[in-house]
Motif scaffolding. Structure first.
Motif, short mmCIF file in Angstrom:
data_model
loop_
_atom_site.label_atom_id
_atom_site.label_comp_id
_atom_site.label_asym_id
_atom_site.label_seq_id
_atom_site.Cartn_x
_atom_site.Cartn_y
_atom_site.Cartn_z
N THR A 31 1.07 -1.22 0.06
CA THR A 31 -0.03 0.06 0.09
C THR A 31 0.91 1.35 0.10
O THR A 31 2.14 1.20 0.59
CB THR A 31 -0.96 0.09 1.58
N PRO A 32 0.67 2.24 -0.77
CA PRO A 32 -0.57 2.52 -1.63
C PRO A 32 -0.44 2.20 -2.88
O PRO A 32 -0.99 3.16 -3.79
CB PRO A 32 -0.82 4.03 -1.21
N GLN A 33 0.32 1.35 -3.58
CA GLN A 33 0.43 1.25 -5.06
C GLN A 33 0.14 -0.18 -5.33
O GLN A 33 0.15 -0.60 -6.53
CB GLN A 33 1.75 1.24 -5.41
N THR A 34 -0.83 -1.21 -4.38
CA THR A 34 -1.17 -2.40 -4.86
C THR A 34 -2.08 -2.72 -5.75
O THR A 34 -1.95 -3.42 -6.66
CB THR A 34 -1.92 -3.11 -3.53
N GLU A 35 -2.75 -1.65 -6.36
CA GLU A 35 -3.85 -1.56 -7.32
C GLU A 35 -2.93 -1.80 -8.87
O GLU A 35 -3.48 -2.53 -9.53
CB GLU A 35 -4.73 -0.32 -7.47
N LEU A 36 -1.79 -1.43 -8.92
CA LEU A 36 -0.90 -1.53 -9.94
C LEU A 36 -0.52 -2.83 -10.10
O LEU A 36 -0.84 -3.46 -11.29
CB LEU A 36 0.38 -0.52 -9.77
N THR A 37 -0.14 -3.61 -8.93
CA THR A 37 0.30 -4.67 -9.25
C THR A 37 -0.85 -5.69 -9.40
O THR A 37 -0.79 -6.79 -10.59
CB THR A 37 0.78 -5.05 -7.82
N ALA A 38 -1.83 -5.37 -8.87
CA ALA A 38 -3.35 -6.13 -9.16
C ALA A 38 -3.78 -6.12 -10.30
O ALA A 38 -4.10 -6.99 -10.80
CB ALA A 38 -4.22 -5.93 -7.97
N GLY A 115 3.99 5.16 7.33
CA GLY A 115 2.66 5.09 7.12
C GLY A 115 1.98 4.62 5.80
O GLY A 115 2.85 4.24 5.24
N ILE A 116 0.66 4.79 5.69
CA ILE A 116 0.27 4.53 4.30
C ILE A 116 -0.39 5.82 3.62
O ILE A 116 -0.88 5.77 2.58
CB ILE A 116 -0.72 3.45 4.35
N GLN A 117 0.00 6.81 4.19
CA GLN A 117 -0.46 8.36 3.74
C GLN A 117 0.59 8.87 2.84
O GLN A 117 1.63 8.66 2.80
CB GLN A 117 -1.04 9.08 4.63
N GLY A 172 0.84 8.71 -2.70
CA GLY A 172 -0.19 7.95 -2.46
C GLY A 172 -1.45 8.75 -3.15
O GLY A 172 -2.50 7.87 -3.45
N THR A 173 -1.58 9.92 -2.97
CA THR A 173 -2.95 10.73 -3.49
C THR A 173 -2.97 10.17 -5.10
O THR A 173 -4.05 10.06 -5.73
CB THR A 173 -2.79 12.12 -3.38
N MET A 174 -2.16 10.25 -5.57
CA MET A 174 -2.00 10.24 -7.08
C MET A 174 -2.12 8.74 -7.56
O MET A 174 -2.99 8.59 -8.52
CB MET A 174 -0.40 10.47 -7.77
N GLY A 175 -1.64 7.85 -6.59
CA GLY A 175 -2.04 6.36 -6.74
C GLY A 175 -3.46 6.23 -6.49
O GLY A 175 -4.23 5.18 -7.25
N GLN A 176 -3.91 6.56 -5.65
CA GLN A 176 -5.44 6.42 -4.92
C GLN A 176 -6.58 7.06 -5.62
O GLN A 176 -7.66 6.61 -5.70
CB GLN A 176 -5.53 6.55 -3.44
N MET A 177 -6.24 8.24 -6.05
CA MET A 177 -7.50 9.07 -6.62
C MET A 177 -7.94 8.82 -8.06
O MET A 177 -7.12 8.16 -8.97
CB MET A 177 -7.03 10.62 -6.71
N MET A 178 -9.28 8.86 -8.24
CA MET A 178 -9.98 8.63 -9.36
C MET A 178 -10.02 9.76 -10.50
O MET A 178 -10.79 10.80 -9.77
CB MET A 178 -11.11 7.52 -9.32
N GLU A 179 -9.78 9.60 -11.55
CA GLU A 179 -10.13 11.01 -12.50
C GLU A 179 -10.31 10.48 -13.80
O GLU A 179 -9.84 9.29 -14.33
CB GLU A 179 -8.99 11.76 -12.57
N PRO A 180 -10.98 11.01 -14.76
CA PRO A 180 -11.12 10.66 -16.17
C PRO A 180 -9.74 10.70 -16.76
O PRO A 180 -8.99 11.50 -16.59
CB PRO A 180 -12.03 11.45 -16.82
N VAL A 181 -9.48 9.72 -17.63
CA VAL A 181 -8.23 9.66 -18.36
C VAL A 181 -8.43 9.22 -19.98
O VAL A 181 -9.22 8.42 -20.01
CB VAL A 181 -7.22 8.83 -17.49
N ALA A 182 -7.72 9.84 -20.63
CA ALA A 182 -7.73 9.46 -22.24
C ALA A 182 -6.50 8.59 -22.08
O ALA A 182 -5.42 9.08 -22.11
CB ALA A 182 -7.95 10.49 -23.25
#
Lengths: 358, 211
Positions: A31-38, A115-117, A172-182
């Motif tokens: 954490t906070p990059q696990t979604e990348l590996t997943a 920490g994870i923040q 961590g914010t860049m990894g976790q936040m959701m935004e529209p992307v082309a």
């Protein structure tokens, strides 16, 4: 332009890497990059020639990257701060062997297990070496989910072009936040790699990938040759965003999430007539020295906004050659400087330069 | 009992929080359970103050938001299935991984047999851009938790760039997913300020990093 999708920053890096022709990924979740590996674990096994491997540790993952990079294939690993510390030996070997590879650091608070923040306190590690020996990484710092994707593509291209590892330094914010992307269109490396270990087919001499040179004259030459490439990178690959700097009297320097907060603070301050602009480094190595130096001739002072105890501020001071005061506006340990804090620090700077009370 | 399940980032948490608050407004005693064992960020527990002020009981992982990355469930979570006097809204973690957390409650849920389990889908998420992909995730979740869905919620959005047109473009996909599964489309959701007359308006949970 391609239809947009809604992505987490971590997912955007992964998808952009696949579209850049990276079919080899080795990592270990943190954490906070696990979604990348997943994401890689889900997608790569379904792709022709795709290899995903969750290594037993970050140390083995980076050495798998070293191996695949030797064959000239595009390869990536990712982690967060403590895991990237574990990778430093391998990164030094990859740099010493003049190999392209992409390493992602979605930073969290430190030191130690921390920490994870979100944090930016691996700036020194990313830009000043991290591992042993004389080497640099090309270090790119995204400030939106769109840039997470775009700079991943760029990292692969630059790594191939200059035969050196490139790092995506996110938080961590860049990894976790959701935004529209082309998402970028799929593209592969067009750069020839005659140095790659691909089998001689009995038609050429062996290519040897190595970072061990026991004769100092030869080792020195590899360093001089490598630094000639670094000089070219510094000349050609500096990237930054200049925001409202034309009439600015004070300059904020910030990257990543800090730059986003800084833009909001600048909007507020301009409403009150305080002319503040922003230089947002997109490459922190090479650092936009000239942009800062030029700004020093126009502005009265600089504010370095960081999620650390003050690391980039040293590069700002070196770049502006002590012409103007440079003050720090920071939070640490996973905290993020707020708009109010940036305004307060900037006002303090204005008062100390121009006199008068806040 | 209403369970919100779906792919990572499909909007389960926002819908669960909104749904719990809307039940409370109707005077119903309601508990909201944050059972996300996958992602330590952006969770129902973030809205605890607002929920408790409205009279919603919040049940969450004891270590959630403590920066201790420990996916343990509290013993109080059993009150969700054992206390039949309160309505329970369950916010489940993403994908099959998140749905594993439900396993221990499934015998109780099936015994009471008075639940709806909603599949939340955002067709703008990269791994569920088609009805076929969304169907695959849906079946994986069912396989992991041992419950079958009862309805579909089309929560398609592009974050701050969402318009009614962007939502309407996904209606065909939602229709196709309903045909493939035989499930009803329970709702099409939209952020409150843009929601059309046939859409369920949703208030977005406050997120600390958005500018």
């Amino acid at each position: 332009m391609a239809e947009k999708v809604l992505m987490k920053g971590n997912e955007a890096i992964a998808e952009a890497a696949l579209r850049a022709g990276c079919l080899h990924y080795f990592g270990y979740p943190i954490t906070p990059q696990t979604e990348l590996t997943a994401y890689m674990a889900k997608r790569l096994p379904k792709m022709e020639g795709g290899v995903f491997l969750q290594a037993e540790s970050e140390i083995s993952a980076i050495n798998m990257v070293y191996g695949v990079a030797s064959t000239g294939k595009r390869v990536m690993t990712s982690s967060s701060s403590p895991g990237v510390s574990l990778k430093q030996e391998g990164i030094s070997y990859i740099a010493g062997s003049d190999l392209p590879a992409v390493i992602v650091n979605v930073q969290r608070g430190g030191p130690g297990l921390g920490g994870i923040q979100p944090s930016q306190s691996d700036y020194f590690q990313a830009t000043k070496g991290g591992g042993h020996g004389d080497y640099h990484l090309i270090v790119l710092t995204p400030s939106s989910v769109q840039e997470m994707a775009d700079l991943t593509s760029l990292a692969f291209d630059l790594a191939d072009k200059y035969r050196c590892p490139a790092m995506l330094l996110a938080d961590g914010t860049m990894g976790q936040m959701m935004e529209p992307v082309a998402l970028p269109e799929p593209h592969k490396s067009i750069i020839e790699k005659p140095w790659a270990v691909t089998g001689t087919q009995m038609k050429r001499e062996h290519n040897i990938i190595n970072s061990l040179y026991l004769q100092p004259e030869i080792l020195e030459k590899t360093n001089f040759d490598r630094f000639e490439r670094y000089r070219q990178i510094e000349e050609n690959e500096v990237r930054y965003e200049s925001y409202l700097m034309d009439d600015a009297e004070y300059c904020i320097v910030a990257f990543g999430i800090a730059a986003r907060v800084a833009k909001n603070a600048i909007t507020m301050m301009r409403k009150y007539g305080l002319k503040v602009g922003l230089i947002r480094p997109i490459t922190v190595w090479p650092f936009p020295k000239k942009a800062i130096k030029d700004a020093a001739d126009k502005v009265k002072g600089f504010v370095s906004v960081e999620l650390s105890m003050g690391q980039m501020i040293e590069d700002v001071r070196l770049a502006e050659e002590c012409k103007r005061p440079v003050v720090l506006c920071n939070r640490a340990g996973g905290m993020i400087p707020g708009v109010d804090q940036i305004i307060a620090v900037t006002k303090d700077l204005v008062c100390s330069v121009e006199g008068g009370a806040r | 009992m209403t369970l919100f399940c779906g792919h990572y980032g499909s909007g389960k948490t926002n819908l669960a929080v909104n749904y719990a608050l809307s039940l409370r407004q109707k005077g119903i005693e309601v508990s909201l359970a944050d059972l996300d064992i996958v992602n330590p960020y952006f969770r129902s527990k973030d809205s605890t103050a607002e929920l408790e002020a409205a009279g919603v009981r919040v049940i969450a992982l004891p270590f959630a938001n403590s920066s201790v990355d420990l996916p343990s469930l509290p013993s109080s979570a059993y009150s969700l299935v054992q206390d039949r006097s309160r309505y329970a809204v369950l916010d489940i973690g993403g994908d099959d991984r998140g749905a594993y957390a439900l396993g221990r409650f499934v015998p109780y849920i099936l015994e009471e047999n008075d639940f709806e389990m909603l599949y939340v889908v955002n067709f703008y998420r990269p791994l569920t851009t088609t009805a076929e992909e969304a169907f695959e995730v849906l079946r994986e979740i069912e396989g992991a938790c041992g419950l079958t869905f009862t309805g579909i919620v089309n929560n398609s959005n592009l974050g701050a760039e969402t318009t009614v047109e962007i939502i309407e473009k996904t209606c065909g996909k939602a229709q196709r997913l309903c045909e493939m599964t035989g499930l009803p489309l329970v709702a099409v959701t939209a952020e409150k300020s843009i929601a059309g007359p046939d859409m369920v308006p949703v208030v977005l949970q406050k997120r600390p990093f958005e500018n």
